[in-house]
Scaffold this active site. Sequence first.
Site, PDB file in Angstrom:
ATOM      1  N   ASP A   8     -46.947  61.842  89.871  1.00 18.77           N
ATOM      2  CA  ASP A   8     -46.331  60.653  89.277  1.00 18.77           C
ATOM      3  C   ASP A   8     -46.817  59.468  90.114  1.00 18.77           C
ATOM      4  O   ASP A   8     -47.769  59.611  90.901  1.00 18.77           O
ATOM      5  CB  ASP A   8     -44.798  60.784  89.202  1.00 18.77           C
ATOM      6  CG  ASP A   8     -44.129  60.750  90.568  1.00 18.77           C
ATOM      7  OD1 ASP A   8     -44.847  60.757  91.593  1.00 18.77           O
ATOM      8  OD2 ASP A   8     -42.885  60.723  90.625  1.00 18.77           O
ATOM      9  N   CYS A  65     -45.112  64.814  93.361  1.00 20.67           N
ATOM     10  CA  CYS A  65     -44.240  63.656  93.114  1.00 20.67           C
ATOM     11  C   CYS A  65     -43.632  63.276  94.462  1.00 20.67           C
ATOM     12  O   CYS A  65     -44.201  63.608  95.509  1.00 20.67           O
ATOM     13  CB  CYS A  65     -43.211  63.927  92.010  1.00 20.67           C
ATOM     14  SG  CYS A  65     -41.929  65.123  92.370  1.00 20.67           S
ATOM     15  N   THR A  67     -40.811  64.264  95.971  1.00 16.90           N
ATOM     16  CA  THR A  67     -40.334  65.450  96.694  1.00 16.90           C
ATOM     17  C   THR A  67     -41.000  66.737  96.216  1.00 16.90           C
ATOM     18  O   THR A  67     -40.860  67.777  96.862  1.00 16.90           O
ATOM     19  CB  THR A  67     -38.817  65.633  96.465  1.00 16.90           C
ATOM     20  OG1 THR A  67     -38.608  65.739  95.043  1.00 16.90           O
ATOM     21  CG2 THR A  67     -38.021  64.467  97.022  1.00 16.90           C
ATOM     22  N   HIS A  98     -46.075  87.359  96.314  1.00 16.49           N
ATOM     23  CA  HIS A  98     -44.917  88.085  95.769  1.00 16.49           C
ATOM     24  C   HIS A  98     -44.478  87.603  94.389  1.00 16.49           C
ATOM     25  O   HIS A  98     -43.955  88.381  93.598  1.00 16.49           O
ATOM     26  CB  HIS A  98     -43.713  87.962  96.717  1.00 16.49           C
ATOM     27  CG  HIS A  98     -43.882  88.745  97.984  1.00 16.49           C
ATOM     28  ND1 HIS A  98     -42.858  88.928  98.886  1.00 16.49           N
ATOM     29  CD2 HIS A  98     -44.955  89.389  98.507  1.00 16.49           C
ATOM     30  CE1 HIS A  98     -43.285  89.650  99.906  1.00 16.49           C
ATOM     31  NE2 HIS A  98     -44.571  89.937  99.706  1.00 16.49           N
ATOM     32  N   HIS A 133     -43.623  93.897  93.246  1.00 19.29           N
ATOM     33  CA  HIS A 133     -43.496  92.466  92.955  1.00 19.29           C
ATOM     34  C   HIS A 133     -43.852  92.186  91.494  1.00 19.29           C
ATOM     35  O   HIS A 133     -43.291  91.295  90.875  1.00 19.29           O
ATOM     36  CB  HIS A 133     -44.387  91.654  93.895  1.00 19.29           C
ATOM     37  CG  HIS A 133     -44.090  91.908  95.348  1.00 19.29           C
ATOM     38  ND1 HIS A 133     -42.867  91.638  95.905  1.00 19.29           N
ATOM     39  CD2 HIS A 133     -44.857  92.447  96.326  1.00 19.29           C
ATOM     40  CE1 HIS A 133     -42.892  91.988  97.181  1.00 19.29           C
ATOM     41  NE2 HIS A 133     -44.083  92.488  97.461  1.00 19.29           N
TER      42      HIS A 133
HETATM   43  C1  RB5 Z   1     -39.519  58.906  91.650  1.00 14.25           C
HETATM   44  O1  RB5 Z   1     -38.779  57.859  92.179  1.00 14.25           O
HETATM   45  C2  RB5 Z   1     -39.036  60.212  92.247  1.00 14.25           C
HETATM   46  O2  RB5 Z   1     -37.780  60.519  91.729  1.00 14.25           O
HETATM   47  C3  RB5 Z   1     -40.022  61.336  91.968  1.00 14.25           C
HETATM   48  O3  RB5 Z   1     -41.244  61.026  92.551  1.00 14.25           O
HETATM   49  C4  RB5 Z   1     -39.633  62.701  92.483  1.00 14.25           C
HETATM   50  O4  RB5 Z   1     -39.329  62.672  93.836  1.00 14.25           O
HETATM   51  C5  RB5 Z   1     -38.653  63.424  91.686  1.00 14.25           C
HETATM   52  O5  RB5 Z   1     -38.292  64.580  91.956  1.00 14.25           O
END
Ligand code: RB5
Length: 149
Positions: A8, A65, A67, A98, A133
């Site tokens: 993203d 993204c 996280t 696995h 597995h």
């Molecule tokens: C975008 O602000 C953020 O929410 C996205 O990059 C991500 O971390 C979502 O899980």
Amino acid sequence: MKIGIASDHVGFELKPIIVDYLKELGYEVEDFGPQSSERTDYPKYGKRVADSVVTKEVDLGILICGTGVGISIAANKVKGIRAVVCSEPYTASLSKRHNNTNILAFGSRVIGSELAKMIVKEWLEAEFECGRHGNRVNMIGNIEENFEC
Ligand code: RB5
């Protein structure tokens, strides 16, 4: 082997670093976007790569993204996808050995580019061990079909 990649806007800067690294390792790469850092929505990029994996347009997928969480949840909604979010190489490797993961996700707000490269390499080089597995991965597939595990 061909790898599909997308992010993203938050993962946008890390994406070309990973693309270059994949090419350095000898992989073919298909970039599913975005092509600018303009604010966008991670679900559509998670779906693009997930679709390309299930249709076998690419062999495996990588998603970035903030996280790694949102984009992997989106990818996991596509039937046949087993996406893992990793911030260290050990889980990345075991998730392939696995769980036969077919998409790797990570967060550009969580890890730096060098750690991301280590995770990518471990994951790509790990091989599914099948055996017991394999039975469990088949059980996951049964859940998608609403069958008993
Ligand atoms: C975008 O602000 C953020 O929410 C996205 O990059 C991500 O971390 C979502 O899980």
